[in-house]
Write a protein that holds these residues in place. Structure first.
Motif, PDB file in Angstrom:
ATOM      1  N   LEU A   2     -11.094  -8.444  11.204  1.00  0.00           N
ATOM      2  CA  LEU A   2     -11.062  -7.807   9.897  1.00  0.00           C
ATOM      3  C   LEU A   2     -10.493  -6.394   9.946  1.00  0.00           C
ATOM      4  O   LEU A   2     -10.204  -5.817   8.916  1.00  0.00           O
ATOM      5  CB  LEU A   2     -12.467  -7.786   9.301  1.00  0.00           C
ATOM      6  CG  LEU A   2     -13.080  -9.168   9.061  1.00  0.00           C
ATOM      7  CD1 LEU A   2     -14.515  -9.031   8.585  1.00  0.00           C
ATOM      8  CD2 LEU A   2     -12.254  -9.974   8.090  1.00  0.00           C
ATOM      9  N   LYS A   3     -10.341  -5.825  11.123  1.00  0.00           N
ATOM     10  CA  LYS A   3      -9.848  -4.457  11.249  1.00  0.00           C
ATOM     11  C   LYS A   3      -8.431  -4.375  11.796  1.00  0.00           C
ATOM     12  O   LYS A   3      -7.821  -3.338  11.740  1.00  0.00           O
ATOM     13  CB  LYS A   3     -10.762  -3.654  12.182  1.00  0.00           C
ATOM     14  CG  LYS A   3     -12.164  -3.497  11.702  1.00  0.00           C
ATOM     15  CD  LYS A   3     -12.928  -2.684  12.716  1.00  0.00           C
ATOM     16  CE  LYS A   3     -14.408  -2.732  12.450  1.00  0.00           C
ATOM     17  NZ  LYS A   3     -15.162  -2.040  13.496  1.00  0.00           N
ATOM     18  N   GLY A   4      -7.911  -5.426  12.357  1.00  0.00           N
ATOM     19  CA  GLY A   4      -6.641  -5.370  13.056  1.00  0.00           C
ATOM     20  C   GLY A   4      -5.427  -5.374  12.160  1.00  0.00           C
ATOM     21  O   GLY A   4      -5.520  -5.544  10.945  1.00  0.00           O
ATOM     22  N   PRO A   5      -4.259  -5.202  12.770  1.00  0.00           N
ATOM     23  CA  PRO A   5      -3.000  -5.208  12.035  1.00  0.00           C
ATOM     24  C   PRO A   5      -2.775  -6.542  11.322  1.00  0.00           C
ATOM     25  O   PRO A   5      -3.226  -7.587  11.790  1.00  0.00           O
ATOM     26  CB  PRO A   5      -1.947  -5.007  13.129  1.00  0.00           C
ATOM     27  CG  PRO A   5      -2.674  -4.441  14.286  1.00  0.00           C
ATOM     28  CD  PRO A   5      -4.057  -4.971  14.195  1.00  0.00           C
ATOM     29  N   VAL A   6      -2.057  -6.478  10.208  1.00  0.00           N
ATOM     30  CA  VAL A   6      -1.730  -7.683   9.441  1.00  0.00           C
ATOM     31  C   VAL A   6      -0.261  -7.657   9.042  1.00  0.00           C
ATOM     32  O   VAL A   6       0.333  -6.593   8.874  1.00  0.00           O
ATOM     33  CB  VAL A   6      -2.598  -7.833   8.166  1.00  0.00           C
ATOM     34  CG1 VAL A   6      -4.051  -8.037   8.508  1.00  0.00           C
ATOM     35  CG2 VAL A   6      -2.419  -6.665   7.238  1.00  0.00           C
ATOM     36  N   LEU A   7       0.303  -8.832   8.894  1.00  0.00           N
ATOM     37  CA  LEU A   7       1.625  -8.974   8.315  1.00  0.00           C
ATOM     38  C   LEU A   7       1.429  -8.886   6.808  1.00  0.00           C
ATOM     39  O   LEU A   7       0.881  -9.785   6.194  1.00  0.00           O
ATOM     40  CB  LEU A   7       2.242 -10.315   8.706  1.00  0.00           C
ATOM     41  CG  LEU A   7       3.584 -10.661   8.070  1.00  0.00           C
ATOM     42  CD1 LEU A   7       4.645  -9.634   8.451  1.00  0.00           C
ATOM     43  CD2 LEU A   7       4.009 -12.063   8.479  1.00  0.00           C
ATOM     44  N   ALA A   8       1.842  -7.764   6.231  1.00  0.00           N
ATOM     45  CA  ALA A   8       1.598  -7.513   4.814  1.00  0.00           C
ATOM     46  C   ALA A   8       2.653  -8.152   3.927  1.00  0.00           C
ATOM     47  O   ALA A   8       2.348  -8.610   2.823  1.00  0.00           O
ATOM     48  CB  ALA A   8       1.536  -6.013   4.546  1.00  0.00           C
ATOM     49  N   GLU A   9       3.902  -8.177   4.417  1.00  0.00           N
ATOM     50  CA  GLU A   9       4.967  -8.730   3.581  1.00  0.00           C
ATOM     51  C   GLU A   9       6.149  -9.175   4.425  1.00  0.00           C
ATOM     52  O   GLU A   9       6.490  -8.551   5.427  1.00  0.00           O
ATOM     53  CB  GLU A   9       5.429  -7.680   2.570  1.00  0.00           C
ATOM     54  CG  GLU A   9       6.319  -8.251   1.501  1.00  0.00           C
ATOM     55  CD  GLU A   9       6.540  -7.276   0.360  1.00  0.00           C
ATOM     56  OE1 GLU A   9       7.661  -7.277  -0.164  1.00  0.00           O
ATOM     57  OE2 GLU A   9       5.616  -6.532   0.003  1.00  0.00           O
ATOM     58  N   CYS A  10       6.733 -10.278   3.993  1.00  0.00           N
ATOM     59  CA  CYS A  10       7.982 -10.775   4.543  1.00  0.00           C
ATOM     60  C   CYS A  10       8.653 -11.587   3.440  1.00  0.00           C
ATOM     61  O   CYS A  10       8.021 -11.923   2.448  1.00  0.00           O
ATOM     62  CB  CYS A  10       7.776 -11.604   5.810  1.00  0.00           C
ATOM     63  SG  CYS A  10       6.728 -13.050   5.603  1.00  0.00           S
ATOM     64  N   GLN A  11       9.933 -11.859   3.608  1.00  0.00           N
ATOM     65  CA  GLN A  11      10.707 -12.506   2.560  1.00  0.00           C
ATOM     66  C   GLN A  11      10.620 -14.025   2.672  1.00  0.00           C
ATOM     67  O   GLN A  11      11.299 -14.634   3.481  1.00  0.00           O
ATOM     68  CB  GLN A  11      12.168 -12.042   2.648  1.00  0.00           C
ATOM     69  CG  GLN A  11      13.021 -12.444   1.486  1.00  0.00           C
ATOM     70  CD  GLN A  11      12.610 -11.762   0.200  1.00  0.00           C
ATOM     71  OE1 GLN A  11      12.253 -10.595   0.207  1.00  0.00           O
ATOM     72  NE2 GLN A  11      12.647 -12.482  -0.895  1.00  0.00           N
ATOM     73  N   TYR A  12       9.762 -14.643   1.837  1.00  0.00           N
ATOM     74  CA  TYR A  12       9.675 -16.104   1.781  1.00  0.00           C
ATOM     75  C   TYR A  12      10.742 -16.597   0.816  1.00  0.00           C
ATOM     76  O   TYR A  12      10.945 -15.969  -0.218  1.00  0.00           O
ATOM     77  CB  TYR A  12       8.281 -16.523   1.287  1.00  0.00           C
ATOM     78  CG  TYR A  12       8.145 -18.013   1.089  1.00  0.00           C
ATOM     79  CD1 TYR A  12       7.845 -18.830   2.165  1.00  0.00           C
ATOM     80  CD2 TYR A  12       8.353 -18.593  -0.155  1.00  0.00           C
ATOM     81  CE1 TYR A  12       7.737 -20.199   1.999  1.00  0.00           C
ATOM     82  CE2 TYR A  12       8.252 -19.954  -0.328  1.00  0.00           C
ATOM     83  CZ  TYR A  12       7.952 -20.752   0.748  1.00  0.00           C
ATOM     84  OH  TYR A  12       7.852 -22.105   0.584  1.00  0.00           O
ATOM     85  N   PRO A  13      11.484 -17.621   1.089  1.00  0.00           N
ATOM     86  CA  PRO A  13      11.346 -18.611   2.165  1.00  0.00           C
ATOM     87  C   PRO A  13      12.203 -18.321   3.391  1.00  0.00           C
ATOM     88  O   PRO A  13      12.321 -19.172   4.260  1.00  0.00           O
ATOM     89  CB  PRO A  13      11.790 -19.899   1.494  1.00  0.00           C
ATOM     90  CG  PRO A  13      12.885 -19.471   0.573  1.00  0.00           C
ATOM     91  CD  PRO A  13      12.449 -18.096   0.083  1.00  0.00           C
TER      92      PRO A  13
END
Length: 89
Positions: A2-13
């Motif tokens: 719950l505290k670690g880095p996350v992929l917040a955004e990328c271009q789908y598809p």
């Protein structure tokens, strides 16, 4: 984690995410290109503010900003592993 880095955004598809896991300090991604291969932009959040990071097994190094965010471009060509770790590791 719950505290670690996350992929917040990328271009789908253009970017397909098969795995996004964190142990609290790193971010382990498995990505596929949804269309043609090439560079794609990833936005990462919840990094340690103003800390240095690198992508394991590459020469990619970057710093998180004051808010713990960073943007990086990665080459996607089929199954692509992107393992973001603190630069000191």
């Amino acid at each position: 984690a719950l505290k670690g880095p996350v992929l917040a955004e990328c271009q789908y598809p253009n970017v397909l995410v098969a795995r996004a896991m964190s142990n609290g300090e790193d971010l382990d991604l498995i990505l596929y290109n949804g269309g043609s291969k090439g560079k794609e932009r990833l936005e990462i959040e919840r990094l340690k503010p103003e800390h240095a990071y690198r992508v394991r097994n590459t020469k990619i190094e970057f710093n998180a900003d004051r808010e713990g965010k960073a943007v990086l471009d990665v080459d996607l060509d089929g199954r692509t592993e992107v393992h973001i770790i603190p630069a000191s590791r």
